[in-house]
Design a protein around this motif. Structure first.
Motif, PDB file in Angstrom:
ATOM      1  N   ILE A 281       0.861  -1.179   0.000  1.00 57.84           N
ATOM      2  CA  ILE A 281       0.000   0.000   0.000  1.00 57.84           C
ATOM      3  C   ILE A 281       0.897   1.229   0.000  1.00 57.84           C
ATOM      4  N   ARG A 282       0.817   2.011  -1.057  1.00 55.89           N
ATOM      5  CA  ARG A 282       1.678   3.183  -1.179  1.00 55.89           C
ATOM      6  C   ARG A 282       1.262   4.250  -0.166  1.00 55.89           C
ATOM      7  N   SER A 283       2.239   4.990   0.325  1.00 53.52           N
ATOM      8  CA  SER A 283       1.958   5.988   1.358  1.00 53.52           C
ATOM      9  C   SER A 283       1.209   7.193   0.819  1.00 53.52           C
ATOM     10  N   SER A 284       1.337   7.476  -0.474  1.00 57.18           N
ATOM     11  CA  SER A 284       0.719   8.702  -0.998  1.00 57.18           C
ATOM     12  C   SER A 284       0.126   8.514  -2.387  1.00 57.18           C
ATOM     13  N   HIS A 285      -0.265   7.283  -2.736  1.00 52.51           N
ATOM     14  CA  HIS A 285      -0.835   7.021  -4.057  1.00 52.51           C
ATOM     15  C   HIS A 285      -1.774   5.835  -3.944  1.00 52.51           C
ATOM     16  N   THR A 286      -2.808   5.839  -4.768  1.00 53.72           N
ATOM     17  CA  THR A 286      -3.813   4.784  -4.661  1.00 53.72           C
ATOM     18  C   THR A 286      -3.498   3.560  -5.502  1.00 53.72           C
ATOM     19  N   ALA A 287      -2.534   3.637  -6.417  1.00 56.99           N
ATOM     20  CA  ALA A 287      -2.200   2.481  -7.254  1.00 56.99           C
ATOM     21  C   ALA A 287      -1.613   1.364  -6.400  1.00 56.99           C
ATOM     22  N   PRO A 288      -1.879   0.096  -6.756  1.00 58.14           N
ATOM     23  CA  PRO A 288      -1.297  -1.015  -5.985  1.00 58.14           C
ATOM     24  C   PRO A 288       0.220  -0.935  -5.965  1.00 58.14           C
ATOM     25  N   GLY A 289       0.783  -1.302  -4.839  1.00 60.05           N
ATOM     26  CA  GLY A 289       2.231  -1.305  -4.707  1.00 60.05           C
ATOM     27  C   GLY A 289       2.831  -2.640  -5.127  1.00 60.05           C
ATOM     28  N   GLU A 290       3.974  -2.977  -4.546  1.00 63.17           N
ATOM     29  CA  GLU A 290       4.697  -4.186  -4.917  1.00 63.17           C
ATOM     30  C   GLU A 290       3.892  -5.440  -4.565  1.00 63.17           C
ATOM     31  N   ALA A 291       3.978  -6.435  -5.430  1.00 67.05           N
ATOM     32  CA  ALA A 291       3.357  -7.730  -5.147  1.00 67.05           C
ATOM     33  C   ALA A 291       4.079  -8.399  -3.980  1.00 67.05           C
ATOM     34  N   ILE A 292       3.312  -9.039  -3.113  1.00 70.84           N
ATOM     35  CA  ILE A 292       3.849  -9.791  -1.979  1.00 70.84           C
ATOM     36  C   ILE A 292       3.448 -11.254  -2.174  1.00 70.84           C
ATOM     37  N   TYR A 293       4.425 -12.140  -2.146  1.00 73.45           N
ATOM     38  CA  TYR A 293       4.175 -13.559  -2.422  1.00 73.45           C
ATOM     39  C   TYR A 293       4.316 -14.371  -1.148  1.00 73.45           C
ATOM     40  N   ARG A 294       3.509 -15.404  -1.028  1.00 68.19           N
ATOM     41  CA  ARG A 294       3.603 -16.359   0.071  1.00 68.19           C
ATOM     42  C   ARG A 294       3.606 -17.754  -0.536  1.00 68.19           C
ATOM     43  N   HIS A 295       4.708 -18.454  -0.372  1.00 67.14           N
ATOM     44  CA  HIS A 295       4.863 -19.806  -0.909  1.00 67.14           C
ATOM     45  C   HIS A 295       5.301 -20.713   0.221  1.00 67.14           C
ATOM     46  N   GLY A 296       4.334 -21.434   0.788  1.00 70.23           N
ATOM     47  CA  GLY A 296       4.643 -22.206   1.984  1.00 70.23           C
ATOM     48  C   GLY A 296       5.060 -21.269   3.096  1.00 70.23           C
ATOM     49  N   SER A 297       6.201 -21.505   3.684  1.00 68.76           N
ATOM     50  CA  SER A 297       6.690 -20.665   4.777  1.00 68.76           C
ATOM     51  C   SER A 297       7.530 -19.499   4.277  1.00 68.76           C
ATOM     52  N   LEU A 298       7.612 -19.322   2.960  1.00 71.58           N
ATOM     53  CA  LEU A 298       8.408 -18.249   2.368  1.00 71.58           C
ATOM     54  C   LEU A 298       7.528 -17.049   2.053  1.00 71.58           C
ATOM     55  N   THR A 299       7.934 -15.878   2.552  1.00 74.91           N
ATOM     56  CA  THR A 299       7.307 -14.606   2.208  1.00 74.91           C
ATOM     57  C   THR A 299       8.327 -13.789   1.434  1.00 74.91           C
ATOM     58  N   ALA A 300       7.934 -13.290   0.257  1.00 75.26           N
ATOM     59  CA  ALA A 300       8.893 -12.606  -0.600  1.00 75.26           C
ATOM     60  C   ALA A 300       8.238 -11.415  -1.286  1.00 75.26           C
ATOM     61  N   SER A 301       9.037 -10.381  -1.502  1.00 72.58           N
ATOM     62  CA  SER A 301       8.557  -9.180  -2.168  1.00 72.58           C
ATOM     63  C   SER A 301       9.748  -8.313  -2.524  1.00 72.58           C
TER      64      SER A 301
END
Length: 458
Positions: free
Chosen positions: A401-421
């Motif tokens: 969630i961008r601090s000053s813009h409504t466009a979606p921010g970076e994708a956040i991935y969850r693969h099993g116990s792995l969180t990546a972005s």
């Protein structure tokens, strides 16, 4: 919430701002820190906003660690406490601003106004003379809650050039210093910013010579006089729960993975974790007994061939993932864990393959800015700064969630116990969420099922 002290501490302080990026803020801040350090003073330096590269140069100049100071990412109480602590040991506090003085929300100017810190601005005066006065006047008068300390003119071509600027300034805006137009004073950079320290002894030695040369240019200028003392009061800081007590956190740290905020490391230790550093470039396996893994950002694209060749480390990471160990991969760490990475020369390397996706470096386009990460464990704040993209990825768990813009921010991935972005997280923004992220171990059965749902179990 608690504050350990209540008295006000006073320390000379100065924020080094500018009209825009690329004016020479880092050079001036580093030169000033270097000058005072050579005089035997203790100098505390902060960098406004998120940054991993400028602080390395500033830390070398000041011979002390450099912290980020950002009202949005860290919060006012955290920033206030850092300044208060610095005022307890330093003879001078310097803060390098970000972008232009009034750019962003909150801006460097907001930070200076909030804590009553005087401001000086650096201006690259190449191609102008008296116009420098108009710019300085605008910066000084734009807000009445800013204490404007004076102007620093960079890239000045001659004594006559300096005199034209000095004579055009109003009496209440002094010309504090001028830096000559000399190529050897320019700090070298690459695609993400300044070249980091510690890459080679030769490069560090040359950087030290540059810092000394820059400091020499300030000799006999009014800038070397200590700025006014500022009173700093403690921030209401929360003592973190020992939620990571007894847990060993394996943290990638080598030439490819260098983007660690000291505040993140301190928080992990304050929560009881034992930090185990390892090198994906050189080590054969993860440290023994690791309970969680953090792969921060850095420059994996500059070391992609070596990272790809270390198959025993990749096997160790796969085994840890199969056991369900919590794993956090940020930006460069995510690029390393994906299947392929195309470097800046166009060569494609087979990477760890823990996360579906193909990373690709780009020389110009990318993403930067403040974003929060809405994770199931809670929301952490951080930022993006990269010249890369990923495709053929999983469906995202969420977007920043961008601090000053409504466009979606970076994708956040969850693969099993792995969180990546691509996001770099600032751990003190939500210690409880971080602790949950690093302790949520999945059983092998649950973990395998998660991979099968995405159809990409390694």
């Amino acid at each position: 919430m608690t504050a350990l002290h209540t008295e006000t501490r006073h320390c000379p302080a100065l924020l080094v701002g500018a009209m825009a990026s690329g004016q020479g803020k880092t050079t001036v801040t580093a030169a000033l820190a270097r000058y005072h350090r050579r005089q035997g003073r203790q100098v505390a330096v902060f960098k406004t906003g998120p940054d991993y590269l400028d602080p390395q140069i500033l830390a070398m100049a000041a011979e002390s660690p450099v912290e980020p100071l950002d009202l949005w990412m860290a919060g006012e109480a955290w920033c206030r406490q850092q300044l208060y602590q610095a005022a307890g040991w330093a003879d001078l506090i310097l803060i390098e601003g970000a972008m232009g003085l009034f750019d962003g929300t909150p801006s460097s100017g907001d930070l200076a106004a909030r804590f009553g810190i005087p401001v000086t601005c650096v201006l690259n005066a190449r191609g102008m003379a008296q116009t420098a006065s108009a710019i300085a006047l605008g910066l000084a008068r734009y807000r009445d809650d800013i204490r404007f300390h004076g102007l620093i003119a960079n890239a000045v071509g001659s004594e006559r050039h300096r005199q034209l600027i000095a004579d055009s300034l109003p009496a209440d805006i002094p010309l504090l210093a001028t830096l000559p137009r000399r190529n050897e004073l320019a700090l070298p950079s690459r695609h993400l910013g300044l070249i980091q320290t510690g890459e080679t002894p030769e490069r560090d030695a040359e950087l030290c010579r540059q810092l000394d040369a820059a400091a020499d240019t300030l000799t006999d200028s009014p800038l070397i006089e200590l700025p006014p003392a500022v009173g700093f009061t403690p921030g209401e800081t929360e003592i973190p729960e020992p939620a990571l007590a007894g847990r060993r956190i394996a943290i990638a740290r080598d030439a490819a993975f260098t983007f660690h905020y000291a505040a993140n490391l301190r928080l992990l230790e304050a929560m009881g974790a034992e930090l185990q550093f390892f090198s994906p470039l050189a080590d054969a396996a993860l440290p023994d007994g690791s309970d969680a893994i953090w792969l921060p950002g850095g420059y994996p694209e500059l070391h992609a061939a070596e990272l790809a060749a270390n198959r025993t480390m990749i096997d160790s990471l796969h085994a840890a993932w199969q056991r369900g160990l919590p794993m956090l991969a940020e930006c460069g760490g995510m690029l390393y864990l994906q299947q392929y990475l195309t470097d800046l020369d166009g060569a494609t390397h087979t990477m760890a393959g823990l996360l579906p996706g193909r990373g690709e470096m780009r020389t110009k386009r990318g993403c930067q800015g403040m974003q929060s990460a809405p994770l199931p464990e809670g929301t952490l704040r951080g930022h993006a700064h990269h010249h890369a993209r990923s495709h053929d990825t999983l469906a995202p768990l969420a977007h920043g969630i961008r601090s000053s813009h409504t466009a979606p921010g970076e994708a956040i991935y969850r693969h099993g116990s792995l969180t990546a972005s691509f996001l770099h997280l600032f751990f003190p923004s939500n210690p409880n969420a971080l602790a949950q992220l690093l302790t949520s171990i999945q059983s092998p059965t649950e973990h395998a099922r998660t991979g099968e749902l995405h159809g990409t179990t390694p």
